[in-house]
Design a protein around this motif. Structure first.
Motif, PDB file in Angstrom:
ATOM      1  N   ARG A   1       0.656  -0.943  -0.249  1.00  0.00           N
ATOM      2  CA  ARG A   1      -0.020   0.011  -0.310  1.00  0.00           C
ATOM      3  C   ARG A   1       0.620   0.566   0.190  1.00  0.00           C
ATOM      4  O   ARG A   1       0.163   2.549  -0.797  1.00  0.00           O
ATOM      5  CB  ARG A   1      -0.748   0.036   1.829  1.00  0.00           C
ATOM      6  CG  ARG A   1      -1.568  -0.997   1.221  1.00  0.00           C
ATOM      7  CD  ARG A   1      -2.945  -0.792  -0.224  1.00  0.00           C
ATOM      8  NE  ARG A   1      -4.414  -1.896  -0.116  1.00  0.00           N
ATOM      9  CZ  ARG A   1      -4.161  -2.660  -0.682  1.00  0.00           C
ATOM     10  NH1 ARG A   1      -2.994  -2.641  -1.276  1.00  0.00           N
ATOM     11  NH2 ARG A   1      -5.417  -3.403  -1.071  1.00  0.00           N
ATOM     12  N   LYS A   2       1.999   1.466   0.908  1.00  0.00           N
ATOM     13  CA  LYS A   2       2.309   2.572   1.009  1.00  0.00           C
ATOM     14  C   LYS A   2       4.353   2.117   0.174  1.00  0.00           C
ATOM     15  O   LYS A   2       4.694   1.476   0.164  1.00  0.00           O
ATOM     16  CB  LYS A   2       3.006   3.077   2.283  1.00  0.00           C
ATOM     17  CG  LYS A   2       3.419   3.779   2.503  1.00  0.00           C
ATOM     18  CD  LYS A   2       3.747   4.735   3.847  1.00  0.00           C
ATOM     19  CE  LYS A   2       4.068   6.071   4.564  1.00  0.00           C
ATOM     20  NZ  LYS A   2       4.178   7.084   3.541  1.00  0.00           N
ATOM     21  N   ILE A   3       4.343   3.454  -0.554  1.00  0.00           N
ATOM     22  CA  ILE A   3       6.146   2.584  -1.125  1.00  0.00           C
ATOM     23  C   ILE A   3       6.663   4.277  -0.709  1.00  0.00           C
ATOM     24  O   ILE A   3       6.017   5.599  -1.178  1.00  0.00           O
ATOM     25  CB  ILE A   3       5.442   2.615  -2.930  1.00  0.00           C
ATOM     26  CG1 ILE A   3       5.076   1.784  -2.596  1.00  0.00           C
ATOM     27  CG2 ILE A   3       7.503   2.728  -2.919  1.00  0.00           C
ATOM     28  CD1 ILE A   3       4.677   1.503  -4.192  1.00  0.00           C
ATOM     29  N   ASP A   4       8.000   4.279  -0.583  1.00  0.00           N
ATOM     30  CA  ASP A   4       8.637   6.039   0.225  1.00  0.00           C
ATOM     31  C   ASP A   4       9.699   5.461  -0.946  1.00  0.00           C
ATOM     32  O   ASP A   4      10.273   3.968  -1.177  1.00  0.00           O
ATOM     33  CB  ASP A   4       9.471   5.844   1.498  1.00  0.00           C
ATOM     34  CG  ASP A   4       8.219   6.443   2.118  1.00  0.00           C
ATOM     35  OD1 ASP A   4       7.264   6.567   1.600  1.00  0.00           O
ATOM     36  OD2 ASP A   4       8.514   6.047   3.420  1.00  0.00           O
ATOM     37  N   ILE A   5       9.829   6.297  -1.972  1.00  0.00           N
ATOM     38  CA  ILE A   5      10.997   6.800  -3.093  1.00  0.00           C
ATOM     39  C   ILE A   5      12.497   7.467  -2.916  1.00  0.00           C
ATOM     40  O   ILE A   5      11.882   8.721  -2.218  1.00  0.00           O
ATOM     41  CB  ILE A   5       9.709   6.852  -4.510  1.00  0.00           C
ATOM     42  CG1 ILE A   5       8.983   5.928  -5.078  1.00  0.00           C
ATOM     43  CG2 ILE A   5      11.628   6.734  -5.360  1.00  0.00           C
ATOM     44  CD1 ILE A   5       8.808   5.617  -5.543  1.00  0.00           C
ATOM     45  N   TYR A   6      13.428   6.857  -3.069  1.00  0.00           N
ATOM     46  CA  TYR A   6      14.654   7.794  -2.888  1.00  0.00           C
ATOM     47  C   TYR A   6      15.650   6.918  -4.748  1.00  0.00           C
ATOM     48  O   TYR A   6      15.137   6.416  -5.291  1.00  0.00           O
ATOM     49  CB  TYR A   6      15.550   7.310  -2.035  1.00  0.00           C
ATOM     50  CG  TYR A   6      15.186   7.566  -0.285  1.00  0.00           C
ATOM     51  CD1 TYR A   6      15.269   8.987   0.048  1.00  0.00           C
ATOM     52  CD2 TYR A   6      14.183   7.074  -0.033  1.00  0.00           C
ATOM     53  CE1 TYR A   6      14.998   8.979   1.081  1.00  0.00           C
ATOM     54  CE2 TYR A   6      13.529   7.454   1.710  1.00  0.00           C
ATOM     55  CZ  TYR A   6      14.536   8.620   1.991  1.00  0.00           C
ATOM     56  OH  TYR A   6      13.245   8.337   2.987  1.00  0.00           O
ATOM     57  N   GLY A   7      16.281   7.667  -4.987  1.00  0.00           N
ATOM     58  CA  GLY A   7      16.506   8.382  -5.923  1.00  0.00           C
ATOM     59  C   GLY A   7      15.984   8.407  -7.034  1.00  0.00           C
ATOM     60  O   GLY A   7      15.842   7.576  -8.351  1.00  0.00           O
TER      61      GLY A   7
END
Length: 203
Positions: free
Chosen positions: A88-94
């Protein structure tokens, strides 16, 4: 709700800016992001991609090939995660910097999947995400807040910003809502129709 951290092959985050990985159910990266994760001694649980960007020895519990060249690695990853009903939740870096066409492409891909996942991008300057019809920002006093419609958002009302909006429309062809300031610790944003991207200044 399954919470994932996803590393993409944009500008690598500073190691100290990466949050506590123990807070996530799974660490995933696009194949190109594996290069900087290895330098940080971070081993992802899963790598997805076509292996065209990996320049170092692959050491990973699991690799899933996604060879379809009609989609970016980011979209192929979201397509794959769409088959996993618990995500449900996606934290994205880069996800930003480097080639700007990739950055803009990432935004358009995230827009397509905004009803499926709660997606938040993080970089050294800002965090940004697609707002729900009612959105509350906390711990933001004195931070710069920008509201960017893709491509329009109607009847926007805000509370807690220096330049408030009252049932106003933002659009690419008329008016944007960039570089506002949070005057309160909590900012409320509501809108009726359209798509609204919110940028929040990082500390």
């Amino acid at each position: 709700m399954k919470k994932i951290i996803l590393f993409l092959n944009g500008e690598p985050p500073k190691k100290e800016a990466i949050p506590n990985l123990a807070d996530y159910d799974q660490i995933i990266c696009a194949d190109g992001a594996y290069n900087y994760l290895q330098k940080y001694n971070i081993t992802p649980d899963l790598i997805l991609g076509d292996l065209d960007s990996i320049s170092t020895k692959l050491i990973c519990p699991k690799f899933i090939p996604l060879p379809d060249q009609d989609y970016t690695d980011f979209e192929k990853i979201l397509m794959y995660l769409s088959t996993k009903t618990t995500v449900r939740k996606i934290d994205i870096y880069g996800g930003s910097a480097r080639e700007q066409d990739h950055f803009l492409g990432n935004l358009y891909v995230a827009k397509k999947y905004r009803h499926k996942f709660k997606i938040t991008f993080y970089d050294q300057y800002q965090s940004y995400f697609f707002a729900k019809k009612e959105t509350v920002l906390k711990n933001v006093k004195n931070k710069t807040i920008s509201l960017l419609p893709l491509f329009y958002a109607a009847a926007i009302t805000t509370q807690g910003l220096k330049w408030p909006l009252k049932k106003e429309t933002l659009s690419f062809s008329a008016r944007l809502g960039l570089r506002n300031i949070a005057m309160a610790d909590t900012v409320q944003i509501t809108f009726d129709k359209g798509c609204l991207l919110v940028f929040v200044e990082q500390n």
